[in-house]
Design a protein around this motif. Structure first.
Motif, PDB file in Angstrom:
ATOM      1  N   ALA A  11       0.828  -1.206   0.000  1.00 15.91           N
ATOM      2  CA  ALA A  11       0.000   0.000   0.000  1.00 15.91           C
ATOM      3  C   ALA A  11       0.864   1.258   0.000  1.00 15.91           C
ATOM      4  O   ALA A  11       0.539   2.246  -0.677  1.00 15.91           O
ATOM      5  N   VAL A  12       1.968   1.238   0.748  1.00  7.74           N
ATOM      6  CA  VAL A  12       2.872   2.393   0.776  1.00  7.74           C
ATOM      7  C   VAL A  12       3.495   2.614  -0.603  1.00  7.74           C
ATOM      8  O   VAL A  12       3.606   3.753  -1.080  1.00  7.74           O
ATOM      9  N   ALA A  13       3.901   1.534  -1.268  1.00 10.76           N
ATOM     10  CA  ALA A  13       4.486   1.653  -2.604  1.00 10.76           C
ATOM     11  C   ALA A  13       3.478   2.237  -3.582  1.00 10.76           C
ATOM     12  O   ALA A  13       3.816   3.117  -4.399  1.00 10.76           O
ATOM     13  N   ALA A  14       2.243   1.781  -3.513  1.00  8.38           N
ATOM     14  CA  ALA A  14       1.212   2.318  -4.404  1.00  8.38           C
ATOM     15  C   ALA A  14       0.969   3.798  -4.131  1.00  8.38           C
ATOM     16  O   ALA A  14       0.781   4.592  -5.063  1.00  8.38           O
ATOM     17  N   PHE A  15       0.987   4.176  -2.865  1.00  9.60           N
ATOM     18  CA  PHE A  15       0.789   5.583  -2.516  1.00  9.60           C
ATOM     19  C   PHE A  15       1.908   6.446  -3.078  1.00  9.60           C
ATOM     20  O   PHE A  15       1.666   7.475  -3.712  1.00  9.60           O
ATOM     21  N   LEU A  16       3.163   6.040  -2.859  1.00 11.01           N
ATOM     22  CA  LEU A  16       4.289   6.842  -3.326  1.00 11.01           C
ATOM     23  C   LEU A  16       4.320   6.925  -4.843  1.00 11.01           C
ATOM     24  O   LEU A  16       4.634   7.965  -5.416  1.00 11.01           O
ATOM     25  N   PHE A  17       3.999   5.810  -5.504  1.00 11.00           N
ATOM     26  CA  PHE A  17       3.980   5.815  -6.963  1.00 11.00           C
ATOM     27  C   PHE A  17       2.926   6.777  -7.490  1.00 11.00           C
ATOM     28  O   PHE A  17       3.158   7.534  -8.429  1.00 11.00           O
ATOM     29  N   THR A  18       1.775   6.779  -6.865  1.00  7.45           N
ATOM     30  CA  THR A  18       0.703   7.685  -7.283  1.00  7.45           C
ATOM     31  C   THR A  18       1.032   9.133  -6.940  1.00  7.45           C
ATOM     32  O   THR A  18       0.840  10.043  -7.742  1.00  7.45           O
ATOM     33  N   ALA A  19       1.582   9.354  -5.746  1.00  8.24           N
ATOM     34  CA  ALA A  19       1.878  10.715  -5.310  1.00  8.24           C
ATOM     35  C   ALA A  19       2.983  11.354  -6.140  1.00  8.24           C
ATOM     36  O   ALA A  19       3.012  12.575  -6.313  1.00  8.24           O
ATOM     37  N   CYS A  20       3.872  10.542  -6.659  1.00  5.54           N
ATOM     38  CA  CYS A  20       4.987  11.077  -7.444  1.00  5.54           C
ATOM     39  C   CYS A  20       4.727  11.032  -8.941  1.00  5.54           C
ATOM     40  O   CYS A  20       5.660  11.118  -9.740  1.00  5.54           O
ATOM     41  N   GLY A  21       3.477  10.893  -9.352  1.00  6.31           N
ATOM     42  CA  GLY A  21       3.190  10.852 -10.776  1.00  6.31           C
ATOM     43  C   GLY A  21       3.724   9.579 -11.398  1.00  6.31           C
ATOM     44  O   GLY A  21       3.496   8.485 -10.903  1.00  6.31           O
ATOM     45  N   MET A  22       4.486   9.719 -12.472  1.00  4.03           N
ATOM     46  CA  MET A  22       4.997   8.556 -13.196  1.00  4.03           C
ATOM     47  C   MET A  22       6.364   8.105 -12.693  1.00  4.03           C
ATOM     48  O   MET A  22       7.025   7.309 -13.353  1.00  4.03           O
ATOM     49  N   CYS A  23       6.802   8.610 -11.577  1.00  3.64           N
ATOM     50  CA  CYS A  23       8.141   8.264 -11.087  1.00  3.64           C
ATOM     51  C   CYS A  23       8.089   7.067 -10.150  1.00  3.64           C
ATOM     52  O   CYS A  23       7.251   6.992  -9.267  1.00  3.64           O
ATOM     53  N   ALA A  24       8.992   6.113 -10.385  1.00  2.24           N
ATOM     54  CA  ALA A  24       9.108   4.987  -9.469  1.00  2.24           C
ATOM     55  C   ALA A  24      10.539   4.791  -9.011  1.00  2.24           C
ATOM     56  O   ALA A  24      10.848   3.797  -8.364  1.00  2.24           O
ATOM     57  N   ASP A  25      11.436   5.711  -9.376  1.00  2.34           N
ATOM     58  CA  ASP A  25      12.853   5.574  -9.020  1.00  2.34           C
ATOM     59  C   ASP A  25      13.114   6.110  -7.619  1.00  2.34           C
ATOM     60  O   ASP A  25      13.929   6.998  -7.420  1.00  2.34           O
TER      61      ASP A  25
END
Length: 530
Positions: A473-487
């Motif tokens: 859930a935390v990973a999904a939140f950060l991915f969504t909050a940062c737009g298209m960034c996953a790095d």
């Protein structure tokens, strides 16, 4: 000889390429002896940088020098003069010494090449009158040990531009050398001094204004030797000084700085690092010296835990001056109770409530700030979600924000994952973040990815000891909050696993967050490709 070798530029390129491989110096020496046409060009490269005086000493007759391995250290060889050189012995020494531009006492091919005090003494006593040992020296790193330290004066020549002084045996050996550097080396641009005595030593004498008065062409000054506030004032008058790293021995002597003074202090200063023994009236005075400097970067550290009002006064001194508007990089560092190094610390002082939004609000006038680091090695920050949003709105140009606290504490952060959203919305250039958050409980995804348009990457996120329950859930939140960034690199600074099992479990969960973010990134990239 091939015609291309008749071109000096080509020969220099070949010689420099071989010279960079320190194990191939014999090859370069053979190359220089190939013919007379090559010798003059190649020898300049071969001799321009030495790790010791050994090669020059060995140019003299072999019977007056020895090379002796150290009995206790196989990696150390002493190359010494066992008898004084005769006048005729100096001719070959001088022939090559004029080509030496750099002398760096250190490792060469995995070996230390050193000289004893008698060797330097013989060189000093028997060299030809009015002759410098290395007349064209420009770069010197001096590691003279024990009684040999004072012989650095043999290499203080007018051409010297860079000087690094290693740890002297005592202040009495170091300060006399410092006082004559300016007169001997009028064009010196960089001076580095690596020596930090114990500040409460009865024999300790700090650097005074007279010690640095003559360093008029200095551009970079680096030292961890304690200085007085008056000595820093003397530094402020140097017209070309651009970068300084100093340790300030604070005192309680009142000083006044006249704002009507027309003299511009630190007129060229751009980068400064100051470590204060403690925060006092004299340290505020020193910060005021930078009020009209074109300062771009400031690192300020205290070795003693300050009271809240004292800390506020110092931060205000940084931000209220004209230089505050120009600073783009600011680092503030405060110690923990266990790391107060000097006497006079406040008994039982903690920083549990010192770093609050009221403190950080003093920095909001620094509108060009791009890198902000506040390191508090104690209980942490008294900041919540609304405070983080206030910081983000006031400092939108931040590309690096590090709010570091002691990670050996059980204190739960007040900032939640939801509090990161305003930070991501306002600071669109943010690429590196250190911030502890409370990532426990149910995680609700942001309504939409953060606005702002265009690609944006938060490259590194150091979470310290942030508590966490649900990595996916935390990973999904950060991915969504940062737009298209996953790095995002989720890092955890852990302690003793056996004694801190709960923190170790958080570590494993944050590692999983990093893996989940990579999966989300690959899935997004695959979807975009389709």
């Amino acid at each position: 000889m091939h015609r291309c070798l008749e071109t000096t530029e080509i020969v220099l390129l070949i010689a420099e390429e071989v010279y960079e491989n320190r194990h191939a110096l014999m090859t370069l020496a053979s190359f220089s002896e190939t013919c007379r046409a090559l010798h003059g060009t190649v020898k300049c490269i071969l001799w321009r940088r030495l790790r010791s005086l050994g090669p020059l000493i060995r140019c003299m007759p072999h019977h007056i020098s020895t090379a002796t391995p150290d009995n206790e250290d196989d990696s150390t060889v002493y190359i010494d003069l066992v008898q004084p050189p005769e006048p005729e012995h100096w001719e070959r020494f001088k022939y090559y010494a004029g080509h030496v531009k750099s002398l760096d006492f250190g490792y060469c091919n995995g070996m230390w090449y050193l000289h004893d005090e008698k060797t330097f003494s013989r060189l000093a006593l028997h060299r030809p009158p009015t002759t410098f040992l290395l007349p064209n020296l420009q770069w010197l790193k001096w590691l003279g040990r024990g009684d040999a330290y004072e012989y650095v004066v043999l290499f203080l020549v007018p051409t010297l531009k860079f000087l690094s002084l290693g740890a002297p045996p005592s202040a009495s050996a170091f300060l006399p050398v410092l006082r004559i550097i300016g007169g001997r080396c009028p064009h010196l641009q960089t001076l580095s001094i690596n020596y930090q005595p114990v500040a409460n030593d009865s024999r300790f004498v700090p650097i005074s204004p007279a010690d640095i008065y003559s360093l008029q062409h200095l551009r970079t000054f680096i030292t961890n030797y304690w200085m007085t506030a008056d000595a820093v004032m003397q530094l402020a008058t140097l017209p070309y000084l651009e970068s300084a790293t100093v340790f300030l021995l604070a005192d309680d002597e009142p000083r006044s700085f006249l704002s009507t003074n027309t003299t511009i202090l630190f007129p060229a200063m751009q980068d400064v690092s100051i470590t204060f023994s403690r925060l006092s009236a004299s340290t505020v005075f020193v910060l005021d010296l930078f009020q009209r400097a074109p300062l771009k970067s400031l690192f300020a550290r205290s070795l003693e835990i300050p009271r809240t009002n004292v800390l506020h006064n110092h931060i205000a001194a940084i931000s209220r001056r004209a230089c505050g508007a120009n600073i783009s990089r600011l680092t503030l560092s405060l110690p923990s109770k266990s790391e107060v190094l000097l006497p006079g610390a406040i008994a039982g002082a903690t920083l549990g409530s010192i770093i609050s939004i009221a403190t950080l609000r003093l920095l909001f006038s620094m509108t060009n700030l791009r890198v902000l680091t506040v390191s508090v090695e104690s209980l942490g920050f008294d900041l919540d979600d609304s405070d983080l949003a206030t910081i983000a709105a006031a400092l939108p140009k931040l590309d690096t924000l590090h709010l570091r606290s002691d990670f050996h504490t059980d204190r739960v952060p007040l900032i939640t994952l939801a509090g990161l959203v305003p930070l991501f919305q306002h600071c669109r250039s943010l690429s590196s973040l250190t911030l502890a958050v409370d990532a426990r409980g149910e995680i609700a995804l942001p309504g939409t990815p953060t606005a702002g348009g265009g690609a944006w990457q938060l490259l590194r996120y150091f979470v310290q000891e942030s508590p966490i329950d649900h990595p996916e859930a935390v990973a999904a939140f950060l991915f969504t909050a940062c737009g298209m960034c996953a790095d995002i690199i989720a890092s955890y600074f852990g302690g003793d696993v056996a004694h801190r099992p709960e923190q170790h479990a958080h570590c494993k969960r944050w590692d999983k967050v990093a893996l989940e973010l990579q999966k989300l990134k690959r899935a997004a990239a695959a979807g975009a490709g389709n």
